[in-house]
Design an enzyme around this catalytic site. Structure first.
Site, PDB file in Angstrom:
ATOM      1  N   PRO A 164       0.837  -1.206   0.000  1.00 62.80           N
ATOM      2  CA  PRO A 164       0.000   0.000   0.000  1.00 62.80           C
ATOM      3  C   PRO A 164       0.870   1.255   0.000  1.00 62.80           C
ATOM      4  CG  PRO A 164       0.002  -1.053   2.170  1.00 62.80           C
ATOM      5  CD  PRO A 164       0.736  -1.969   1.244  1.00 62.80           C
TER       6      PRO A 164
ATOM      7  N   GLN B 163      -7.019  -0.948   1.222  1.00 64.03           N
ATOM      8  CA  GLN B 163      -6.502  -0.778   2.581  1.00 64.03           C
ATOM      9  C   GLN B 163      -7.351   0.267   3.305  1.00 64.03           C
ATOM     10  OE1 GLN B 163      -2.824   1.203   3.723  1.00 64.03           O
ATOM     11  NE2 GLN B 163      -2.184  -0.622   4.849  1.00 64.03           N
TER      12      GLN B 163
ATOM     13  N   TYR C  58      -1.226   4.720  13.064  1.00 65.87           N
ATOM     14  CA  TYR C  58      -2.552   5.321  12.840  1.00 65.87           C
ATOM     15  C   TYR C  58      -3.548   4.776  13.867  1.00 65.87           C
ATOM     16  CZ  TYR C  58      -0.142   7.125   8.828  1.00 65.87           C
ATOM     17  OH  TYR C  58       0.776   7.776   8.039  1.00 65.87           O
TER      18      TYR C  58
ATOM     19  N   ARG D 102      -2.796  -5.487   8.560  1.00 64.63           N
ATOM     20  CA  ARG D 102      -1.401  -5.035   8.677  1.00 64.63           C
ATOM     21  C   ARG D 102      -1.159  -4.509  10.086  1.00 64.63           C
ATOM     22  NH1 ARG D 102       2.293  -1.142   4.650  1.00 64.63           N
ATOM     23  NH2 ARG D 102       3.838  -2.783   4.445  1.00 64.63           N
TER      24      ARG D 102
HETATM   25  C1  FNR Z   1       4.183   3.913   2.272  1.00 61.02           C
HETATM   26  N1  FNR Z   1       3.774   2.882   3.114  1.00 61.02           N
HETATM   27  C2  FNR Z   1       2.435   2.749   3.419  1.00 61.02           C
HETATM   28  N2  FNR Z   1       2.021   1.741   4.245  1.00 61.02           N
HETATM   29  C3  FNR Z   1       0.703   1.545   4.474  1.00 61.02           C
HETATM   30  O1  FNR Z   1       0.347   0.612   5.194  1.00 61.02           O
HETATM   31  N3  FNR Z   1      -0.227   2.353   3.889  1.00 61.02           N
HETATM   32  C4  FNR Z   1       0.105   3.379   3.085  1.00 61.02           C
HETATM   33  O2  FNR Z   1      -0.779   4.061   2.559  1.00 61.02           O
HETATM   34  C5  FNR Z   1       1.483   3.617   2.863  1.00 61.02           C
HETATM   35  N4  FNR Z   1       1.902   4.660   2.100  1.00 61.02           N
HETATM   36  C6  FNR Z   1       3.223   4.811   1.771  1.00 61.02           C
HETATM   37  C7  FNR Z   1       3.610   5.823   0.907  1.00 61.02           C
HETATM   38  C8  FNR Z   1       4.924   5.935   0.516  1.00 61.02           C
HETATM   39  C9  FNR Z   1       5.313   7.017  -0.428  1.00 61.02           C
HETATM   40  C10 FNR Z   1       5.890   5.029   1.009  1.00 61.02           C
HETATM   41  C11 FNR Z   1       7.316   5.114   0.578  1.00 61.02           C
HETATM   42  C12 FNR Z   1       5.509   4.040   1.873  1.00 61.02           C
HETATM   43  C13 FNR Z   1       4.737   1.823   3.519  1.00 61.02           C
HETATM   44  C14 FNR Z   1       4.880   0.767   2.409  1.00 61.02           C
HETATM   45  O3  FNR Z   1       3.693   0.004   2.288  1.00 61.02           O
HETATM   46  C15 FNR Z   1       6.055  -0.197   2.662  1.00 61.02           C
HETATM   47  O4  FNR Z   1       5.877  -0.841   3.886  1.00 61.02           O
HETATM   48  C16 FNR Z   1       7.400   0.498   2.646  1.00 61.02           C
HETATM   49  O5  FNR Z   1       7.496   1.365   1.538  1.00 61.02           O
HETATM   50  C17 FNR Z   1       8.564  -0.490   2.633  1.00 61.02           C
HETATM   51  O6  FNR Z   1       8.598  -1.230   1.444  1.00 61.02           O
HETATM   52  P1  FNR Z   1       9.655  -0.878   0.253  1.00 61.02           P
HETATM   53  O7  FNR Z   1       9.269   0.440  -0.294  1.00 61.02           O
HETATM   54  O8  FNR Z   1      11.015  -0.835   0.877  1.00 61.02           O
HETATM   55  O9  FNR Z   1       9.509  -2.012  -0.739  1.00 61.02           O
HETATM   56  C1  8K6 Z   2       0.396   6.053   5.163  1.00 54.26           C
HETATM   57  C2  8K6 Z   2       0.861   7.242   4.686  1.00 54.26           C
HETATM   58  C3  8K6 Z   2       1.627   8.102   4.684  1.00 54.26           C
HETATM   59  C4  8K6 Z   2       2.283   9.019   3.986  1.00 54.26           C
HETATM   60  C5  8K6 Z   2       3.459   8.594   3.653  1.00 54.26           C
HETATM   61  C6  8K6 Z   2       4.620   9.009   3.598  1.00 54.26           C
HETATM   62  C7  8K6 Z   2       5.731   8.194   3.416  1.00 54.26           C
HETATM   63  C8  8K6 Z   2       6.975   8.815   3.135  1.00 54.26           C
HETATM   64  C9  8K6 Z   2       8.104   7.929   3.200  1.00 54.26           C
HETATM   65  C10 8K6 Z   2       9.068   8.332   4.168  1.00 54.26           C
HETATM   66  C11 8K6 Z   2       9.611   7.247   4.947  1.00 54.26           C
HETATM   67  C12 8K6 Z   2       9.555   7.436   6.382  1.00 54.26           C
HETATM   68  C13 8K6 Z   2      10.037   6.282   7.108  1.00 54.26           C
HETATM   69  C14 8K6 Z   2      10.002   6.426   8.525  1.00 54.26           C
HETATM   70  C15 8K6 Z   2      10.844   5.466   9.172  1.00 54.26           C
HETATM   71  C16 8K6 Z   2      11.323   5.886  10.453  1.00 54.26           C
HETATM   72  C17 8K6 Z   2      12.388   5.052  10.937  1.00 54.26           C
HETATM   73  C18 8K6 Z   2      12.885   5.399  12.268  1.00 54.26           C
END
Ligand code: FNR
Ligand code: 8K6
Length: 347
Positions: A25, A100, A179, A226
Site C-alpha cells: 500500500p 486498505q 494510525y 497489517r
Molecule cells: C508507504 N507505506 C504505506 N504503508 C501503508 O500501510 N499504507 C500506506 O498508505 C502507505 N503509504 C506509503 C507511501 C509511501 C510514499 C511510502 C514510501 C511508503 C509503507 C509501504 O507500504 C512499505 O511498507 C514500505 O514502503 C517499505 O517497502 P519498500 O518500499 O522498501 O519495498
Molecule cells: C500512510 C501514509 C503516509 C504518507 C506517507 C509518507 C511516506 C513517506 C516515506 C518516508 C519514509 C519514512 C520512514 C520512517 C521510518 C522511520 C524510521 C525510524
C-alpha cells in the site's frame, strides 16, 4: 532463485494469487477534491495488475480520518463509483486488488474535514507539523468515548462493505504505522483506564472488534490485516507493547484471516523489545500466511521466502519506479532505481 516468487499461492478457498509479489500500500495523495480516484489513478493501478495482489493506497473510512491532502475515501457513492473504475481496470488486466482501510486517529487534522477535533485513544498529541503542509501542527486529540468507538467500528465495517460494492477482492485493515488502530496497541498513545486500555486484552479490544466486524460482514477469506508491533512511525515504541502483541497475534491467528502483513519501512530494523526484526517476531508468534516487506530486492525477498521467514513479498518503492516490475525481474531486465522525486507523478 527468483523462481520462488512466481509460484502461485492459495490463500484460502476464495483466493488464489498468481505469484508472490504483492504491491505494498502506497499513499500518493492524488485523489480529486472529493477524495475520488482519478483517471490517472485508474491507469496507475491497471499497469500493476501483473502482481499477485495489489494492496491499494490507504483509503479513508470516514472524513475525520484524514491526515494528508487528497487521500482517497470509500464513504460516499461517488468514491465507491470511482474505485469501481479502478477495480474493473485491474480485473480486466487479470489482476486482483484489496482496499486498505484507514483512519489516521491523532494523525488526522481538522483542517482537512472542516471539523473541530480529531479522535484517538488518549489526549496525547503527535509532535511536529504535517508533511507537505508545514504550517499546520498536530492537535491534541479528543479521547474517543465508548459510543464513538462503537461508531468507528461500524464505519470500518461499512467501508469494508463499500469496498466489496466497489469490486475489490477484499480489504486490508490498516492496523500499522501509528494510525488509529495502532494507537490503541501502544502504551505511548493509549493511556486509557477503561476497557480499551491498561492491559493487553483491553488494548487489543478495539482492533479485534474492527477485525471481527469486518470479517463477519465480508468474510474472513477476504479480510487481511497489517500490524506494526515495533513503534517506528507516528508513535514511540515501549517495552510494555510486547505483551500487547504477544496477546494479539494468537487472537488474530484464531480468526483465520486471508493474511497478516508486516508494517515496516525497513525490515532490517531491530527492536529490543521484540528480540529482533518485526518479521522475525511475527513469524514466531503467528503461523498462518505472512507478508514480508521493507527494503527487499527480488533476490533478498525470494531468499527470505525460501528460508521460511515469510510467505509472500510486498514491494513498495520499487513498484513506484517500475510499473512493469514483475515483467522486468521475470525477464532479467534492470530495474529503475526509486527516488523521492518520483512521488510527484503517477507513472
Ligand atoms: C508507504 N507505506 C504505506 N504503508 C501503508 O500501510 N499504507 C500506506 O498508505 C502507505 N503509504 C506509503 C507511501 C509511501 C510514499 C511510502 C514510501 C511508503 C509503507 C509501504 O507500504 C512499505 O511498507 C514500505 O514502503 C517499505 O517497502 P519498500 O518500499 O522498501 O519495498
Ligand atoms: C500512510 C501514509 C503516509 C504518507 C506517507 C509518507 C511516506 C513517506 C516515506 C518516508 C519514509 C519514512 C520512514 C520512517 C521510518 C522511520 C524510521 C525510524
Amino acid at each position: 532463485m527468483l523462481d520462488t516468487l512466481f509460484h502461485p499461492v492459495v490463500l484460502n478457498d476464495t483466493l488464489t494469487l498468481k505469484n508472490r509479489i504483492l504491491m505494498a500500500p502506497l499513499t500518493r495523495c492524488m485523489a480529486d477534491d472529493n477524495l475520488v480516484p482519478t483517471q490517472a489513478m485508474i491507469d496507475y493501478y491497471a499497469r500493476r495488475a501483473d502482481t499477485g495482489l495489489i494492496i491499494s493506497e490507504a483509503i479513508l473510512v470516514r472524513a475525520d480520518g484524514q491526515g494528508y491532502p487528497h487521500t482517497p475515501g470509500l464513504f460516499t457513492p461517488e468514491q465507491i463509483n470511482g474505485w469501481h473504475k479502478v477495480t474493473d481496470a485491474v480485473h480486466n488486466n487479470g489482476g486482483k486488488i484489496f482496499a486498505q482501510l484507514w483512519h489516521t486517529g491523532r494523525v488526522a487534522h481538522p483542517f482537512f474535514f472542516n471539523g473541530e477535533y480529531v479522535l484517538a485513544p488518549s489526549a496525547i498529541a503527535l509532535e511536529g507539523t504535517l508533511p507537505r503542509m508545514r504550517e499546520l501542527t498536530y492537535t491534541v486529540p479528543k479521547p474517543a468515548t465508548k459510543a464513538e468507538i462503537e461508531q468507528l467500528i461500524a464505519d470500518f465495517s461499512q467501508a469494508a462493505a463499500n469496498a466489496i460494492d466497489a469490486g475489490f477482492d477484499g480489504v486490508e485493515i490498516h492496523g500499522a504505522n501509528g494510525y488509529l488502530i495502532d494507537q490503541f496497541l501502544h502504551f505511548s498513545t493509549n493511556e486509557r483506564d477503561d476497557e480499551f486500555g491498561g492491559t493487553p486484552e483491553n488494548m487489543a479490544r478495539f482492533p479485534l472488534a474492527v477485525i471481527d466486524a469486518i470479517s463477519q460482514r465480508i468474510g474472513r477469506d477476504r479480510t487481511g490485516l497489517r500490524l506494526s508491533p515495533g513503534g517506528y512511525f507516528n508513535l514511540e515504541g515501549d517495552s510494555r507493547d510486547r505483551a500487547v502483541f504477544d496477546y494479539l497475534l494468537p487472537e488474530v491467528e484464531k480468526r483465520c484471516l486471508a493474511y497478516l502483513h508486516v508494517g515496516i519501512f525497513d525490515d532490517s530494523m531491530n527492536f529490543d523489545y521484540l528480540d529482533g526484526s518485526v518479521s522475525q517476531y511475527m513469524r514466531a508468534h503467528y503461523h498462518r500466511t505472512l507478508i514480508g516487506v521493507g527494503c527487499y530486492t527480488p533476490e533478498t525477498g525470494s531468499d527470505a521466502i525460501e528460508a521460511g521467514k515469510f510467505d509472500l513479498l510486498a514491494i513498495g518503492r520499487p513498484l513506484i519506479a517500475n510499473p512493469d516490475y514483475v515483467n522486468k525481474i521475470q525477464s532479467g531486465q534492470a530495474l529503475t532505481p526509486y527516488d523521492d522525486t518520483m512521488l510527484a507523478q503517477l507513472i
